[in-house]
Scaffold this motif. Sequence first.
Motif, PDB file in Angstrom:
ATOM      1  N   PRO A  80       1.143 -10.496  -7.027  1.00 58.29           N
ATOM      2  CA  PRO A  80       0.165 -10.090  -6.008  1.00 58.29           C
ATOM      3  C   PRO A  80      -0.835 -11.210  -5.789  1.00 58.29           C
ATOM      4  O   PRO A  80      -1.043 -12.035  -6.677  1.00 58.29           O
ATOM      5  N   PRO A  81      -1.444 -11.279  -4.607  1.00 57.90           N
ATOM      6  CA  PRO A  81      -2.364 -12.390  -4.333  1.00 57.90           C
ATOM      7  C   PRO A  81      -3.595 -12.363  -5.234  1.00 57.90           C
ATOM      8  O   PRO A  81      -4.123 -11.290  -5.534  1.00 57.90           O
ATOM      9  N   THR A  82      -4.024 -13.526  -5.676  1.00 57.14           N
ATOM     10  CA  THR A  82      -5.291 -13.633  -6.398  1.00 57.14           C
ATOM     11  C   THR A  82      -6.234 -14.487  -5.569  1.00 57.14           C
ATOM     12  O   THR A  82      -5.804 -15.426  -4.907  1.00 57.14           O
ATOM     13  N   ALA A  83      -7.494 -14.154  -5.603  1.00 56.40           N
ATOM     14  CA  ALA A  83      -8.457 -14.887  -4.782  1.00 56.40           C
ATOM     15  C   ALA A  83      -8.878 -16.158  -5.504  1.00 56.40           C
ATOM     16  O   ALA A  83      -9.115 -16.152  -6.712  1.00 56.40           O
ATOM     17  N   LEU A  84      -8.978 -17.247  -4.756  1.00 56.01           N
ATOM     18  CA  LEU A  84      -9.445 -18.505  -5.341  1.00 56.01           C
ATOM     19  C   LEU A  84     -10.809 -18.897  -4.805  1.00 56.01           C
ATOM     20  O   LEU A  84     -11.347 -19.939  -5.132  1.00 56.01           O
ATOM     21  N   SER A  85     -11.339 -18.062  -3.910  1.00 58.78           N
ATOM     22  CA  SER A  85     -12.681 -18.354  -3.382  1.00 58.78           C
ATOM     23  C   SER A  85     -13.388 -17.024  -3.188  1.00 58.78           C
ATOM     24  O   SER A  85     -12.774 -15.972  -3.231  1.00 58.78           O
ATOM     25  N   VAL A 123     -11.565 -19.169   3.103  1.00 57.06           N
ATOM     26  CA  VAL A 123     -11.108 -18.149   2.159  1.00 57.06           C
ATOM     27  C   VAL A 123      -9.685 -18.484   1.736  1.00 57.06           C
ATOM     28  O   VAL A 123      -8.779 -18.557   2.567  1.00 57.06           O
ATOM     29  N   VAL A 124      -9.504 -18.720   0.440  1.00 55.09           N
ATOM     30  CA  VAL A 124      -8.185 -19.112  -0.050  1.00 55.09           C
ATOM     31  C   VAL A 124      -7.736 -18.101  -1.106  1.00 55.09           C
ATOM     32  O   VAL A 124      -8.505 -17.737  -1.997  1.00 55.09           O
ATOM     33  N   THR A 125      -6.511 -17.648  -0.977  1.00 49.71           N
ATOM     34  CA  THR A 125      -5.911 -16.823  -2.032  1.00 49.71           C
ATOM     35  C   THR A 125      -4.648 -17.526  -2.480  1.00 49.71           C
ATOM     36  O   THR A 125      -4.252 -18.544  -1.895  1.00 49.71           O
ATOM     37  N   CYS A 126      -4.031 -16.983  -3.499  1.00 51.02           N
ATOM     38  CA  CYS A 126      -2.812 -17.615  -3.985  1.00 51.02           C
ATOM     39  C   CYS A 126      -1.790 -16.563  -4.363  1.00 51.02           C
ATOM     40  O   CYS A 126      -2.112 -15.583  -5.023  1.00 51.02           O
ATOM     41  N   VAL A 127      -0.550 -16.779  -3.908  1.00 47.88           N
ATOM     42  CA  VAL A 127       0.558 -15.927  -4.325  1.00 47.88           C
ATOM     43  C   VAL A 127       1.535 -16.818  -5.076  1.00 47.88           C
ATOM     44  O   VAL A 127       1.934 -17.866  -4.580  1.00 47.88           O
ATOM     45  N   LYS A 128       1.874 -16.388  -6.288  1.00 49.20           N
ATOM     46  CA  LYS A 128       2.787 -17.192  -7.093  1.00 49.20           C
ATOM     47  C   LYS A 128       4.206 -16.669  -6.913  1.00 49.20           C
ATOM     48  O   LYS A 128       4.473 -15.509  -7.214  1.00 49.20           O
ATOM     49  N   PRO A 138      -2.538 -18.888   1.250  1.00 46.13           N
ATOM     50  CA  PRO A 138      -3.010 -18.525   2.594  1.00 46.13           C
ATOM     51  C   PRO A 138      -4.466 -18.978   2.729  1.00 46.13           C
ATOM     52  O   PRO A 138      -5.308 -18.608   1.911  1.00 46.13           O
ATOM     53  N   ILE A 139      -4.743 -19.793   3.725  1.00 50.54           N
ATOM     54  CA  ILE A 139      -6.088 -20.342   3.911  1.00 50.54           C
ATOM     55  C   ILE A 139      -6.650 -19.788   5.208  1.00 50.54           C
ATOM     56  O   ILE A 139      -6.008 -19.883   6.259  1.00 50.54           O
ATOM     57  N   GLN A 140      -7.846 -19.192   5.125  1.00 51.90           N
ATOM     58  CA  GLN A 140      -8.464 -18.661   6.339  1.00 51.90           C
ATOM     59  C   GLN A 140      -9.681 -19.490   6.689  1.00 51.90           C
ATOM     60  O   GLN A 140     -10.506 -19.787   5.826  1.00 51.90           O
ATOM     61  N   ASN A 141      -9.767 -19.856   7.946  1.00 51.18           N
ATOM     62  CA  ASN A 141     -10.899 -20.644   8.428  1.00 51.18           C
ATOM     63  C   ASN A 141     -11.911 -19.694   9.054  1.00 51.18           C
ATOM     64  O   ASN A 141     -11.613 -19.016  10.028  1.00 51.18           O
ATOM     65  N   THR A 142     -13.112 -19.642   8.506  1.00 52.90           N
ATOM     66  CA  THR A 142     -14.094 -18.694   9.042  1.00 52.90           C
ATOM     67  C   THR A 142     -15.195 -19.414   9.810  1.00 52.90           C
ATOM     68  O   THR A 142     -16.196 -18.806  10.150  1.00 52.90           O
ATOM     69  N   LEU A 143     -15.043 -20.725  10.058  1.00 48.70           N
ATOM     70  CA  LEU A 143     -16.084 -21.452  10.774  1.00 48.70           C
ATOM     71  C   LEU A 143     -15.688 -21.603  12.228  1.00 48.70           C
ATOM     72  O   LEU A 143     -14.623 -22.123  12.547  1.00 48.70           O
TER      73      LEU A 143
END
Lengths: 246, 957
Positions: free
Chosen positions: B713-718, B725-730, B742-747
Amino acid sequence: MASNALPPLLPKVDAILVLDGDGNRLAGKYYGDFMKTPSAAATEGADAADNAAAAQSVEQLRSSFERQLQSKIGGIAAKPDAAEVVTVLGKTAVFCGGSPAGQGGGGDVRVVHVGPAGESELVLAHLAEGMYEALSNLMGGTTDRAMVLDNLELVFLLIDEHCDGGIILETDGQKLAGSVLLRDEQEPTMGHGMEGQGGGMPGQAPPMQSSGGMGGLGMGMGGGDMTIGQALMQARNQIMANLNQT
Amino acid sequence: MAEGDGLTMNNLLSEVQGALDKFKLEDEGTGGPGDYYSPYANLEKAAVLQEARCFHDPTAVRESPRKCCTVIAQLLHLTNTGQYMNSAEATEVFFGVTKLFMSDDASLRRMVYLFIKEVAETCDPDDVIIVTSSLTKDMTCDVDLYRANALRVLARIVDAAMLGAIERYVKQALVDSSGQVSSAALVSATHLFERNEESAAIVKRWISETTEATSSPNEMVQFHAMQLLYQIKKHDRLGMQKLVTQFSQRNTLRSPLALVLLVRYTTKLLTDEVAEGRQSGSFQNGTNFSRAGYAFLEASLRHKSEMVVYEAAKSICSLPGIEPQELSPAVNVLQIFLSSPKPAVRFAAIKTVSQVAVNHPRMVSKCNEDLEALIADANRSIATLAITTLLKTGSENSVDRLLKQISVFLSEIPDEYKVTIVKSIQRLCLTYPAKHRVLVGFLSNFLREEGGFDFKRSIVNSIVSLMKQVPETTEGSLLHLCEFIEDCEFTMLSTQILHLLGELGPSTSAPARYIRFIYNRVILENSAVRAAAVGALSKFAARCPSLRSSILTLLKRSLGDEDDETRDRASVAVSVLKDAMEEFPYLAPAEDADPDEEPVPDEPQAGDPAAFVLLQGLPMSFDRLERSIRAYVKAPAAMDSPEQLTLSTLPIVEEYEEPESAVDEGDDIGADPALAAAVSGKEKEKKEVIDPAAAVYAIPELAALGRVFRSSPPTALSEEEAEYVVTCVKHVLPEHIILQFPIQNTLEDQRLVNCTVTVEGDSECFEVAGEVAAESIKYGETVNAFTVISRIPDAPLSPCNFECVLNFGVVQVDPKSGEDESDPFEEEYPLEELEIATSDFMAKVSVPDFRSSWEMVGNANEVLEKFALQFKKQEDAVAAVIDFLGMQPCDGTGHIKPGEGGKKPHMLHLSGVFVGGTNVLARAQVAAQGDASGVLLKIAVRSDDPDVSRMVADCIR
């Protein structure tokens, strides 16, 4: 589990229904979101067709609820001062009335209060008994289908005086009947003592009184505050009395 | 004189006759049921809408207000009977109605108010606003009735801005001397408070008026004021406590309804005290507020209104962690209520008593006599609750008497109530397993009575689940069920029972006696039941070689069955049985065999083809097989590979995280089965499972690495509100780990280009093999970047932490046009550490039968360890162990049964598949060691590979 629900801190009833002996809704009001689910999506100002469709399904929901309700309460007659309880679809339904025709006890019409599962049955019973008292007062003691249908506007007004948007306004039967008949509440603290019939002020002609035609029969009418039903009852009694004399 | 009299009499008679005729005309409206006609019968919407035009005629309005009243009532009746007006119609009528304000007729005005409230929801709010001025005028007049009603209508239609304008009047009305006006204002304020924030803010300013209203002599005003006061103060705990204490000590509230509210608020505050940890144990020795609160509740038990007394009793019973001696006064009151003449009181009391019985059966047992009297109650809901409560509180030796009473009663109540009682009996049987013969016999008696499908099914389900939980009932229950299917009209139940017979029947002491029942079904039933019966027969044959030849004869008769399924099943069974009987002929034990000698067990020998074909199930459930094949098809490489598709080469799929379905308590006698079905139906709706590895397969370079073994399951890295906002799925592969970011750009004013996540770790078993960058991420978008880590094959796996940094180029963007404004410049953004643990390599896969799998793996590669864990609670330790190992709990051992926590050591069964396809099983014993010394864990891990066993056991930290 539904029955473990804590009692609501802002008590509201979900519906107030006036049903005839066969479970047909004579008058009734649903409050809040109860039995409204499918139309929740229908936005205000949607076009007519959509509205009609939503209304249709709400109506279906309601009548199916009422059918289930009737299947449980049908055959149970509750005394005016001792409401009966059933549970329908996880809701608590408390009702008064429902004595079949010809067996005394008022009439076949039932007053049903539907509340959330956590609501105290005694509170709901208090409400149902209060409203039933007001109803039979307004209907001159005869709460059967015909009488209620004839005086439907009084029933609408009664529900409105009894409950506002699910919040209970007034529970005292005498006071309720008084406000429906547009008697101004004179002394709030003395309201209990007031008897329904003679309490009206002579100067203020009650608008609900039926006047045309009845006067021609030359019958002395009692206090000013009579509903059509009551007046007719009285007329009928007098004629019967006259016939018996002969 | 006589003549004169007669004349008078005649005159009188004719006069009366005339009057009667006249009366009859008048009376048409209310006459007998035959020729009865009501102004509300058979209303046509169009006709009423036509009538409603008269509102526009000033003369009509002035001359005949009665008629207008009737028309409005007719309109209301239409809405009431489901003939709703659409928006256009409602608006038109609404404008008509506004004209009626011209009339001074009081009852007409009253109907106008009512109507506006009704249509306020359907009409355009902008239209409704036009009546505001008329209403405001009414609100300031001197007739109480007008003021009260105008206020209530206004509350429906005003917005916050308008509310501000009329605030002055409303505030006055709150403390008006007329109870009607004051109540109307308070209730309207309560509605406004709920409407929206702005209105609520205004209502909050009325707190002093509301407080003043609580001391009104009018009871309803007290009630409404309490209600509003609570709404305003509900988030202010100390304020609320003060309020409640004040009112409960001052004793100024006379309205029973207001007192009911006060009791509820007290209970809420007391419950919060417990929930927030300020109160535990006895309330009488608790905090100041707990003491005062409990004292108030206890004192309310002696109030003169039943409503208040009941509310207090119910509240005391619902207090969490209440001590028996504090509960006892409440139960005493409820006991008195049980014999009240009012049904509502009895109902309320029995409902509460039955809830108390769940946790304190002893407390309730003193009510048993009253409860037994209620079994005969005319209200069936009360009777059912009485029975279910008695079943909870009754002792073992009262069971027989109770059953006798129930059997009289059960035949006269609807199915719905019967189902509730069946469930209670099932529970009773679990409490007193020694009584199983009586109880199961009782249940099966009811199988033979009249009843609908739901009732019958609930009995069958109860009997079946009792067989599992109380194994002694098996043989008796099977025979009961056999008798039931002899005369069962429900195909579904028959097939279910036949299947069960096939499963359980052959291992009973005398399997032969079931054959007759089953074969009868083959002769007499519809095709579905015949097929099920043939299936059951073949299972008997496969399991019991001694019965084979006779069953074969029976089965041969079905070879010509007209139903395809039945015929097919029969032919398969006949053919394998023939083969098996040739290969392993059955040798009947010699007649003169020594009785002391151990008889040869009637079991198929190893390698028996019939046993294999007919008895071996699939190694996985159909559901899992389906998901497994879907996963296989998804991985592109696998589809081209020449290797054969077998069950063992299918990808491993993990178990669903099934949401815990609430334990069915079965007490909610009102809960409608249809409703329950709808709820469970919703749960059953298959969620579309998105394969998390799909993103990996979409990139050809990554897809070439092979099939993903499992994805975490995804873990949050930020932080969630970080700029990026970066999460990680192994994704774990046999030789690699693909990290998906998955990297989300919020700017809004940036576009990210060429994003990668650099991963650095100090590990002997992993090295970074490559990266796939996310090329461009616009504002609000989420794009994946990938980093591939390869495993060094020889190094043993060990947990490892990686430092992650997000590298990317930033392009300034005009937020409006979205066009680039600058060239990219490089940026770095530190992320949180990423951990790769052994449990990431473990797929949560359950085994159908843990015990036999455990035996099968054997202890050759077993690793045993002991740990002392720093957990305060046993439950936490169990959850942590599951989490450490990343394995699937089996046999429902993942949770400690409620009520057992801390007392006994808990045995946890875990299974999983390690990367590479090694099955791993673990048994863990978690024992609490008194209060503070933590939890003792003994764990045994078995697998086919000693290294894997060791690695898994080392997961515990």
